[in-house]
Scaffold this motif. Structure first.
Motif, PDB file in Angstrom:
ATOM      1  N   SER A  31      -5.986 -28.741  24.716  1.00 42.81           N
ATOM      2  CA  SER A  31      -6.990 -28.295  26.062  1.00 42.81           C
ATOM      3  C   SER A  31      -7.749 -28.675  25.311  1.00 42.81           C
ATOM      4  O   SER A  31      -8.216 -28.956  23.734  1.00 42.81           O
ATOM      5  N   THR A  32      -8.722 -30.019  25.332  1.00 41.48           N
ATOM      6  CA  THR A  32      -9.775 -30.200  25.519  1.00 41.48           C
ATOM      7  C   THR A  32     -11.432 -29.853  24.683  1.00 41.48           C
ATOM      8  O   THR A  32     -12.061 -29.709  23.683  1.00 41.48           O
ATOM      9  N   GLY A  33     -11.696 -28.467  25.865  1.00 38.30           N
ATOM     10  CA  GLY A  33     -12.435 -27.108  24.961  1.00 38.30           C
ATOM     11  C   GLY A  33     -12.733 -26.607  23.457  1.00 38.30           C
ATOM     12  O   GLY A  33     -13.128 -27.155  22.626  1.00 38.30           O
ATOM     13  N   GLU A  34     -10.975 -26.801  23.444  1.00 30.53           N
ATOM     14  CA  GLU A  34     -10.561 -26.339  22.033  1.00 30.53           C
ATOM     15  C   GLU A  34      -9.913 -27.339  20.661  1.00 30.53           C
ATOM     16  O   GLU A  34     -10.751 -26.906  19.678  1.00 30.53           O
ATOM     17  N   GLY A  57     -24.583 -25.706  27.859  1.00 25.40           N
ATOM     18  CA  GLY A  57     -23.131 -25.410  28.819  1.00 25.40           C
ATOM     19  C   GLY A  57     -23.354 -27.485  30.009  1.00 25.40           C
ATOM     20  O   GLY A  57     -22.532 -27.363  31.218  1.00 25.40           O
ATOM     21  N   GLN A  58     -23.258 -28.259  28.910  1.00 26.40           N
ATOM     22  CA  GLN A  58     -23.271 -29.571  29.789  1.00 26.40           C
ATOM     23  C   GLN A  58     -21.614 -30.442  29.876  1.00 26.40           C
ATOM     24  O   GLN A  58     -21.128 -29.953  28.519  1.00 26.40           O
ATOM     25  N   LEU A  59     -21.711 -31.309  30.385  1.00 30.48           N
ATOM     26  CA  LEU A  59     -20.396 -32.272  29.725  1.00 30.48           C
ATOM     27  C   LEU A  59     -20.357 -33.163  28.349  1.00 30.48           C
ATOM     28  O   LEU A  59     -21.341 -33.470  28.607  1.00 30.48           O
ATOM     29  N   VAL A  60     -19.036 -33.330  28.225  1.00 32.06           N
ATOM     30  CA  VAL A  60     -19.426 -34.283  26.975  1.00 32.06           C
ATOM     31  C   VAL A  60     -19.156 -35.469  27.552  1.00 32.06           C
ATOM     32  O   VAL A  60     -18.429 -35.086  29.130  1.00 32.06           O
ATOM     33  N   SER A  61     -19.026 -36.364  26.788  1.00 35.26           N
ATOM     34  CA  SER A  61     -19.350 -37.773  28.101  1.00 35.26           C
ATOM     35  C   SER A  61     -17.882 -38.785  28.055  1.00 35.26           C
ATOM     36  O   SER A  61     -17.283 -37.798  27.441  1.00 35.26           O
ATOM     37  N   GLY A  85      -8.821 -28.074  31.778  1.00 37.22           N
ATOM     38  CA  GLY A  85      -9.801 -28.548  30.522  1.00 37.22           C
ATOM     39  C   GLY A  85     -10.069 -29.609  30.773  1.00 37.22           C
ATOM     40  O   GLY A  85     -11.701 -30.299  30.725  1.00 37.22           O
ATOM     41  N   PHE A  86      -9.227 -30.751  31.616  1.00 31.65           N
ATOM     42  CA  PHE A  86      -9.573 -32.196  31.452  1.00 31.65           C
ATOM     43  C   PHE A  86      -8.548 -32.447  32.622  1.00 31.65           C
ATOM     44  O   PHE A  86      -7.413 -31.852  32.766  1.00 31.65           O
ATOM     45  N   PRO A  87      -8.701 -33.439  33.429  1.00 29.52           N
ATOM     46  CA  PRO A  87      -9.796 -33.983  34.032  1.00 29.52           C
ATOM     47  C   PRO A  87     -11.475 -32.937  34.424  1.00 29.52           C
ATOM     48  O   PRO A  87     -10.725 -32.507  35.331  1.00 29.52           O
ATOM     49  N   GLN A  91     -14.224 -39.757  37.211  1.00 30.11           N
ATOM     50  CA  GLN A  91     -14.575 -40.844  36.001  1.00 30.11           C
ATOM     51  C   GLN A  91     -12.966 -40.877  35.213  1.00 30.11           C
ATOM     52  O   GLN A  91     -12.223 -41.581  34.502  1.00 30.11           O
ATOM     53  N   GLN A  92     -13.127 -39.261  34.675  1.00 28.68           N
ATOM     54  CA  GLN A  92     -11.920 -38.684  33.770  1.00 28.68           C
ATOM     55  C   GLN A  92     -10.511 -39.125  34.698  1.00 28.68           C
ATOM     56  O   GLN A  92      -9.295 -39.158  33.927  1.00 28.68           O
ATOM     57  N   ALA A  93     -10.690 -38.624  35.803  1.00 24.78           N
ATOM     58  CA  ALA A  93      -9.555 -38.275  36.840  1.00 24.78           C
ATOM     59  C   ALA A  93      -8.919 -39.782  36.822  1.00 24.78           C
ATOM     60  O   ALA A  93      -7.373 -40.240  36.680  1.00 24.78           O
ATOM     61  N   LYS A 134     -20.036 -19.688  21.842  1.00 25.03           N
ATOM     62  CA  LYS A 134     -21.848 -19.494  22.177  1.00 25.03           C
ATOM     63  C   LYS A 134     -21.896 -19.813  23.604  1.00 25.03           C
ATOM     64  O   LYS A 134     -23.204 -19.678  24.156  1.00 25.03           O
ATOM     65  N   ASP A 135     -21.253 -20.711  24.253  1.00 23.38           N
ATOM     66  CA  ASP A 135     -21.246 -20.856  25.431  1.00 23.38           C
ATOM     67  C   ASP A 135     -21.696 -19.954  26.450  1.00 23.38           C
ATOM     68  O   ASP A 135     -21.564 -20.312  28.074  1.00 23.38           O
ATOM     69  N   ASP A 136     -20.811 -18.350  26.329  1.00 24.29           N
ATOM     70  CA  ASP A 136     -20.694 -18.029  26.829  1.00 24.29           C
ATOM     71  C   ASP A 136     -21.872 -17.262  27.076  1.00 24.29           C
ATOM     72  O   ASP A 136     -21.755 -15.753  26.988  1.00 24.29           O
TER      73      ASP A 136
HETATM   74  P1  AMP Z   1     -13.857 -24.999  28.185  1.00 21.97           P
HETATM   75  O1  AMP Z   1     -13.040 -24.419  26.888  1.00 21.97           O
HETATM   76  O2  AMP Z   1     -13.003 -26.145  28.963  1.00 21.97           O
HETATM   77  O3  AMP Z   1     -14.421 -24.114  29.380  1.00 21.97           O
HETATM   78  O4  AMP Z   1     -14.647 -25.992  27.912  1.00 21.97           O
HETATM   79  C1  AMP Z   1     -16.101 -26.139  26.692  1.00 21.97           C
HETATM   80  C2  AMP Z   1     -17.173 -27.305  27.050  1.00 21.97           C
HETATM   81  O5  AMP Z   1     -17.056 -28.316  26.373  1.00 21.97           O
HETATM   82  C3  AMP Z   1     -17.738 -27.369  28.544  1.00 21.97           C
HETATM   83  O6  AMP Z   1     -18.561 -26.348  29.250  1.00 21.97           O
HETATM   84  C4  AMP Z   1     -17.932 -29.050  28.362  1.00 21.97           C
HETATM   85  O7  AMP Z   1     -19.365 -28.968  27.887  1.00 21.97           O
HETATM   86  C5  AMP Z   1     -16.164 -29.276  26.946  1.00 21.97           C
HETATM   87  N1  AMP Z   1     -15.445 -30.102  27.310  1.00 21.97           N
HETATM   88  C6  AMP Z   1     -15.151 -29.353  27.568  1.00 21.97           C
HETATM   89  N2  AMP Z   1     -13.270 -29.982  28.057  1.00 21.97           N
HETATM   90  C7  AMP Z   1     -14.610 -31.597  28.749  1.00 21.97           C
HETATM   91  C8  AMP Z   1     -14.677 -32.736  29.497  1.00 21.97           C
HETATM   92  N3  AMP Z   1     -13.100 -32.696  30.349  1.00 21.97           N
HETATM   93  N4  AMP Z   1     -14.984 -33.268  29.831  1.00 21.97           N
HETATM   94  C9  AMP Z   1     -16.568 -32.982  29.111  1.00 21.97           C
HETATM   95  N5  AMP Z   1     -16.486 -31.547  28.342  1.00 21.97           N
HETATM   96  C10 AMP Z   1     -15.753 -31.394  27.923  1.00 21.97           C
END
Ligand code: AMP
Length: 189
Positions: A31-34, A57-61, A85-87, A91-93, A134-136
């Motif tokens: 899980s990329t978010g984790e 609430g934005q996306l990491v690069s 949580g990916f892609p 572009q990630q896909a 924090k982002d909820d």
């Molecule tokens: P999630 O836990 O999947 O809801 O991810 C929490 C936060 O992590 C997202 O709102 C993004 O800021 C960042 N994030 C997680 N996965 C990605 C991803 N694949 N690409 C870009 N940002 C990500």
């Protein structure tokens, strides 16, 4: 080998369903978010870089995320993959396609958990009380939805065009009931 992308808007139940799936199947799970949250906790360079972006609430690069996924996939060469949580961008896909091809792993399949937007908002606000992420909060959740619509929804279209997309009802029923459908879908892939 299975390369499964568990897909859906914020609050669709990806984390909850991943936990249930992993009790039944032996997936290498990421899980990329984790990972990002754990990097923030440890205040690593990556964590510091990601913190502000996530809290807005934005996306990491794509570059950072793809690097993370590439090393994960390369270090689990003979295991089925479950990506949560990916892609999140087209572009990630495309990068994932390249990584899977270079590892001779076959194609990825998306399973999307579909949930009505109002229900998503209620779920996320409830999760905020329980998990304290924090982002909820309402402002950030709205931005996460906007990012999802602007950048992430296109990922579903990308896999639909490849006939590698399955949609499930992620709204009606308990998590366990939803997981029954999900597990059947995974078995049939
Ligand atoms: P999630 O836990 O999947 O809801 O991810 C929490 C936060 O992590 C997202 O709102 C993004 O800021 C960042 N994030 C997680 N996965 C990605 C991803 N694949 N690409 C870009 N940002 C990500």
């Amino acid at each position: 080998m299975k390369n499964i992308i568990l897909f859906g808007a914020p609050g669709a139940g990806k984390g909850t369903q991943s936990a249930i799936i992993r009790e039944k199947f032996a997936f290498a799970y990421i899980s990329t978010g984790e990972i990002l949250r754990s990097e923030i906790k440890k205040q690593t360079e990556l964590g510091k870089q990601a913190e502000e972006i996530i809290n807005k609430g934005q996306l990491v690069s794509d570059e950072i995320i793809v690097g993370m996924i590439q090393s994960f996939i390369e270090s689990h060469p003979n295991e089925d993959l479950l990506l949560d949580g990916f892609p999140r961008t087209e572009q990630q896909a495309r990068a994932l396609d390249g990584i899977l091809a270079s590892q001779n792993r076959g194609n990825a399949t998306v399973i999307e958990l579909k949930v009505d937007k109002e229900v998503l908002m209620q779920r996320l606000l409830k999760r905020a009380e329980i998990e304290g992420r924090k982002d909820d909060n309402e402002t950030t959740i709205k931005e996460r939805f906007a990012q999802y619509e602007a950048k992430t929804a296109a990922v579903a279209d990308y896999y639909k065009a490849k006939n590698a997309y399955v949609e499930l009802d992620g709204e009606h029923g308990t998590p366990e009931q939803i997981s029954v459908l999900l597990c059947k879908t995974i078995e049939n892939l």
